[in-house]
Design an enzyme around this catalytic site. Structure first.
Site, PDB file in Angstrom:
ATOM      1  N   LEU A  38      89.729  47.181  59.623  1.00 17.04           N
ATOM      2  CA  LEU A  38      90.374  46.321  60.617  1.00 17.04           C
ATOM      3  C   LEU A  38      91.893  46.263  60.450  1.00 17.04           C
ATOM      4  O   LEU A  38      92.415  46.328  59.335  1.00 17.04           O
ATOM      5  CB  LEU A  38      89.800  44.900  60.524  1.00 17.04           C
ATOM      6  CG  LEU A  38      88.291  44.774  60.746  1.00 17.04           C
ATOM      7  CD1 LEU A  38      87.880  43.296  60.682  1.00 17.04           C
ATOM      8  CD2 LEU A  38      87.845  45.385  62.068  1.00 17.04           C
ATOM      9  N   HIS A  42      92.599  45.012  66.086  1.00 16.39           N
ATOM     10  CA  HIS A  42      91.250  44.428  66.109  1.00 16.39           C
ATOM     11  C   HIS A  42      91.333  42.894  66.096  1.00 16.39           C
ATOM     12  O   HIS A  42      90.581  42.210  66.793  1.00 16.39           O
ATOM     13  CB  HIS A  42      90.449  44.885  64.883  1.00 16.39           C
ATOM     14  CG  HIS A  42      90.215  46.359  64.798  1.00 16.39           C
ATOM     15  ND1 HIS A  42      90.690  47.118  63.749  1.00 16.39           N
ATOM     16  CD2 HIS A  42      89.556  47.216  65.602  1.00 16.39           C
ATOM     17  CE1 HIS A  42      90.321  48.389  63.916  1.00 16.39           C
ATOM     18  NE2 HIS A  42      89.639  48.466  65.037  1.00 16.39           N
ATOM     19  N   GLY A 150      89.780  47.209  73.745  1.00 23.01           N
ATOM     20  CA  GLY A 150      91.229  47.379  73.629  1.00 23.01           C
ATOM     21  C   GLY A 150      91.769  48.406  74.606  1.00 23.01           C
ATOM     22  O   GLY A 150      91.155  49.453  74.815  1.00 23.01           O
ATOM     23  N   VAL A 179      98.239  46.556  70.506  1.00 19.53           N
ATOM     24  CA  VAL A 179      99.080  45.953  69.464  1.00 19.53           C
ATOM     25  C   VAL A 179      99.785  47.088  68.723  1.00 19.53           C
ATOM     26  O   VAL A 179      99.147  48.085  68.359  1.00 19.53           O
ATOM     27  CB  VAL A 179      98.237  45.102  68.502  1.00 19.53           C
ATOM     28  CG1 VAL A 179      99.092  44.558  67.367  1.00 19.53           C
ATOM     29  CG2 VAL A 179      97.569  43.959  69.263  1.00 19.53           C
ATOM     30  N   SER A 189      93.261  52.713  62.952  1.00 14.52           N
ATOM     31  CA  SER A 189      92.724  52.905  61.598  1.00 14.52           C
ATOM     32  C   SER A 189      93.151  54.258  61.055  1.00 14.52           C
ATOM     33  O   SER A 189      93.290  54.446  59.845  1.00 14.52           O
ATOM     34  CB  SER A 189      91.194  52.820  61.612  1.00 14.52           C
ATOM     35  OG  SER A 189      90.783  51.614  62.210  1.00 14.52           O
ATOM     36  N   ARG A 190      93.358  55.229  61.952  1.00 17.26           N
ATOM     37  CA  ARG A 190      93.697  56.593  61.512  1.00 17.26           C
ATOM     38  C   ARG A 190      95.159  56.722  61.078  1.00 17.26           C
ATOM     39  O   ARG A 190      95.516  57.743  60.498  1.00 17.26           O
ATOM     40  CB  ARG A 190      93.392  57.598  62.623  1.00 17.26           C
ATOM     41  CG  ARG A 190      91.888  57.821  62.838  1.00 17.26           C
ATOM     42  CD  ARG A 190      91.622  58.996  63.768  1.00 17.26           C
ATOM     43  NE  ARG A 190      90.221  59.377  63.783  1.00 17.26           N
ATOM     44  CZ  ARG A 190      89.358  59.043  64.747  1.00 17.26           C
ATOM     45  NH1 ARG A 190      89.754  58.309  65.767  1.00 17.26           N
ATOM     46  NH2 ARG A 190      88.103  59.444  64.682  1.00 17.26           N
TER      47      ARG A 190
END
Ligand code: AMP
Length: 288
Positions: A38, A42, A150, A179, A189-190
């Site tokens: 997260l 998120h 999102g 965001v 996350s990547r």
């Protein structure tokens, strides 16, 4: 008033029982599906889910059916302990983290044709079939009132909104804005895969899209805008452009002349890491 402790459940039946008991008591429930690891993007969706006192269900599942064999399923970042801590902080009511959602002999597919073969779908042919399958399963398991998605993955949102309408699913879809880090890079996350040099280069995507957006006018050809984005990305030696496109925000079909609601969508590789970003706008907003 003290809050209940966050429930962490792995069994779909236990999730359904819990959500049904909330709904029977007149409460409203919002689902935020994620693959975990997260970040603030998120968390913004979890905050939106919580609006109007809704119960918040967070799902964490690195869904194998949306990864191609050569993609990063095995190495996708995972840290469930940290995620659960962040989820508690965010006052999530229930975290659903299944071991697997696909039993022995699983064969069913869910496809939203047309929308799933363009943009990301052209580069990742079976990706969206995996996304629609897992989200439809999550909707059946959780039975939420609202599904929170999102804008970062705008094509995913368009496809899932289409699926919800086409299948008369009794859920309302809400989209939260992208965001970003302070320098404009969309949180993902990547991003953790990026080397420092690649990380410093990555904001070029947002910058190029924003410059193109500010030059957009009703009735203008999209070609020159797209070429200006291509030039900006080509000037960044760390970036290798996969595609950039101007598409209609509902059909996802390319627009040669700009009008109505438009999405500028981009994907590029930084080393082995593939990043996506987009700007969605209505031309009335930028042409005044
Ligand atoms: P993921 O865990 O990457 O599958 O993403 C789960 C949800 O979070 C999806 O609806 C994404 O679109 C959304 N999301 C991912 N990154 C961001 C971001 N930077 N801002 C807002 N939402 C995001």
């Amino acid at each position: 008033m003290t809050r209940d402790a966050m429930r962490v459940l792995r069994d779909p039946r236990a999730v359904r029982r819990q959500v049904r008991s909330w709904r029977a008591a007149g409460e409203s429930v919002a689902l935020v599906p994620t693959m975990g690891f997260l970040h603030a993007g998120h968390l913004s969706l979890l905050a939106r889910a919580k609006r109007r006192g809704r119960r918040v269900v967070l799902s964490i599942y690195v869904n194998p059916t949306q990864f191609a064999p050569h993609e990063d399923l095995a190495t996708y970042p995972r840290d469930l302990r940290r995620d659960l801590g962040m989820a508690r902080e965010a006052e999530v009511d229930l975290c659903f983290c299944p071991e697997t959602l696909y039993g022995e002999g699983f064969q069913t597919q869910v496809r939203v044709t047309g929308l799933e073969t363009v943009l990301e779908g052209a580069s990742r042919p079976d990706h969206f079939a995996g996304v629609t399958l897992v989200v439809l399963k999550l909707l059946h398991i959780v039975e939420p009132d609202a599904l929170i998605l999102g804008q970062k993955d705008v094509q995913q949102a368009v496809i899932l909104e289409r699926m919800v309408r086409d299948l008369d699913l009794a859920v309302r879809v809400e989209r939260g804005p992208i965001v970003r880090e302070a320098d404009g890079l969309a949180m993902s996350s990547r991003n953790i895969y990026l080397t420092p040099v690649q990380r410093a280069a990555a904001p070029v995507l947002h910058r190029a899209l924003q410059e193109a957006r500010s030059a957009a006018r009703i009735g203008r050809a999209s070609g020159p805008l797209l070429r200006s984005i291509e030039r900006a990305v080509a000037a960044e030696s760390e970036a290798d452009l996969d595609y950039v496109a101007a598409v209609d925000a509902t059909s996802l079909q390319p627009v040669s002349k700009l009008s109505g609601r438009v999405i500028l969508a981009i994907a590029a590789r930084f080393g082995r890491t593939r990043l996506i970003d987009n700007e969605e706008f209505s031309l009335r907003e930028v042409s005044s």
